[in-house]
Write an enzyme that holds these catalytic residues in place. Sequence first.
Site, PDB file in Angstrom:
ATOM      1  N   SER A  25       0.837  -1.211   0.000  1.00  0.00           N
ATOM      2  CA  SER A  25       0.000   0.000   0.000  1.00  0.00           C
ATOM      3  C   SER A  25       0.868   1.256   0.000  1.00  0.00           C
ATOM      4  O   SER A  25       0.580   2.232  -0.703  1.00  0.00           O
ATOM      5  CB  SER A  25      -0.881   0.037   1.253  1.00  0.00           C
ATOM      6  N   ARG A  29       1.557   4.391  -2.943  1.00  0.00           N
ATOM      7  CA  ARG A  29       1.385   5.817  -2.606  1.00  0.00           C
ATOM      8  C   ARG A  29       2.677   6.600  -2.772  1.00  0.00           C
ATOM      9  O   ARG A  29       2.660   7.761  -3.197  1.00  0.00           O
ATOM     10  CB  ARG A  29       0.824   5.941  -1.189  1.00  0.00           C
ATOM     11  N   ASP A 316      -7.092  -7.423   5.386  1.00  0.00           N
ATOM     12  CA  ASP A 316      -6.381  -8.338   4.484  1.00  0.00           C
ATOM     13  C   ASP A 316      -5.881  -9.584   5.213  1.00  0.00           C
ATOM     14  O   ASP A 316      -5.446 -10.548   4.575  1.00  0.00           O
ATOM     15  CB  ASP A 316      -5.198  -7.621   3.820  1.00  0.00           C
TER      16      ASP A 316
HETATM   17  C1  S3P Z   1      -5.757  -1.098   0.305  1.00  0.00           C
HETATM   18  C2  S3P Z   1      -6.983  -1.048   0.910  1.00  0.00           C
HETATM   19  C3  S3P Z   1      -7.783  -2.232   1.231  1.00  0.00           C
HETATM   20  C4  S3P Z   1      -6.965  -3.510   1.153  1.00  0.00           C
HETATM   21  C5  S3P Z   1      -6.089  -3.553  -0.058  1.00  0.00           C
HETATM   22  C6  S3P Z   1      -5.121  -2.380  -0.061  1.00  0.00           C
HETATM   23  C7  S3P Z   1      -5.039   0.170   0.038  1.00  0.00           C
HETATM   24  O1  S3P Z   1      -8.842  -2.346   0.287  1.00  0.00           O
HETATM   25  O2  S3P Z   1      -7.822  -4.636   1.158  1.00  0.00           O
HETATM   26  O3  S3P Z   1      -5.331  -4.748  -0.087  1.00  0.00           O
HETATM   27  O4  S3P Z   1      -3.821   0.130  -0.236  1.00  0.00           O
HETATM   28  O5  S3P Z   1      -5.683   1.224   0.116  1.00  0.00           O
HETATM   29  P1  S3P Z   1     -10.259  -1.587   0.526  1.00  0.00           P
HETATM   30  O6  S3P Z   1     -10.026  -0.161   0.499  1.00  0.00           O
HETATM   31  O7  S3P Z   1     -11.126  -2.028  -0.627  1.00  0.00           O
HETATM   32  O8  S3P Z   1     -10.742  -2.127   1.838  1.00  0.00           O
END
Ligand code: S3P
Length: 435
Positions: A25, A29, A316
């Site tokens: 994540s 970003r 997750d």
């Molecule tokens: C993420 C947000 C989550 C997560 C995904 C990564 C992110 O999804 O499940 O693996 O990096 O913002 P959701 O926003 O759909 O919950």
Amino acid sequence: MSNLTLIANPTKTISGTVIVPGDKSISHRAIIFSMLCKGRTKIYNLLESEDVKRTIDVSQSLGSNIITNNQFIDIHGLGIDGISEPKSVLDFGNSGTSLRLFMGILSSQTFTTTLTGDHSLLKRPMERVASPLRLMGANISTNNGKAPVKILPPLGKFHGIDYRLDIPSAQIKSAIILASLFCRNKTILHTDTTTRDHTENMLKLFNYPISTSKNSIEVNPGILESPKIIKVPGDFSSASFFIVAALLSEDSRIIIKNVGLNPTRTGLINILRLMGADIQVDITNKNYEATGDVIVSSSKLMGIKVPNKLISLAIDELPLIFLAAAMASDETIIRNAEELRFKESDRIKSMVDLLKNLSIEVNEYQDGLEIKGGNISGGIINSFGDHRIAMTALVASSIAKEKIEVENCENINTSFPSFITLMNSIGMNIIKKEL
Ligand code: S3P
């Protein structure tokens, strides 16, 4: 069609020290904000995976100059007004995060873009992102609510909004925040559920005027200033596979070094501790993201009713919680987790299938599972092409009676290409099946 089948042979004790690769994540970003900001930014410990590669490729299609060497990647940012029209359709592969975050960036542009993805991504909901962006003035159409998503130039002025986030999703929240960087007025978001806050933290690192409180976020017009260097912490989601493997195996102890410990991500630790897990946490660094070490020892777990407020903080990692519940005494109940149905696979359905195949009794609800602890047998598991389901099934071998064969494992590369090597380095026994 995927044909990688992995075999995990039962193991007893695991031990060692692990350093997991960079956070997925945060990697997305770091690339995105470096692209949107003028000047150079060097990113260290960026995750090298298929999903992150998609974010790099799309950023390059929009004009970014990105140079990679074996220590860091160097991004020459475009600035908020510098994005150029891509020559072709933007293909995000399996990466839902990348596609949704770029919807926010592309909504205010003066050219048309089409965003698409692989078979799994084309099944995932996109209206949840498109509809708040439309309130900001975006001209977006989806394919019956799914990708391909077509984004045309806005018909009127693109503007900030005051909006309540009803779905607990960091991706929706982040898409709106990214869109708001292109507005001349402020955006205010209200939320009752805490979701990962990496976008907010990264904006603060770029010295951007964003303020956050428990239930709201305010983004004001401003300028992104490059921090010059970004260090991506180890991915807590990747570390979680090791945490659960160590807990379930006999006489085991592992140390995970330098991993991200942002509290919006570490719900797994809170839940496992409620189940009786022996997990020690030492936060060593509190920069833009907290990082530190985690020490885990084998533990006897007991079933619990998982508190609703911890669900979004472990979203997750819930497949791993389901696996831990399968080994716990008594029953575990997990509700309020309907979002799992919208991931890379329907993770409630995938886990029902996985647990039943490993001889565990489970009751399915629309928003969760009830799992009766028992003995995990061997079995053949279909990962449904979902990286986290594949890795969870392989971790089950730390406690299984016979070997576990997992089909459809290619997508492990979307988030954790070194998974097998690292797992085997602490004593697991995972091999490729020769077909
Ligand atoms: C993420 C947000 C989550 C997560 C995904 C990564 C992110 O999804 O499940 O693996 O990096 O913002 P959701 O926003 O759909 O919950």
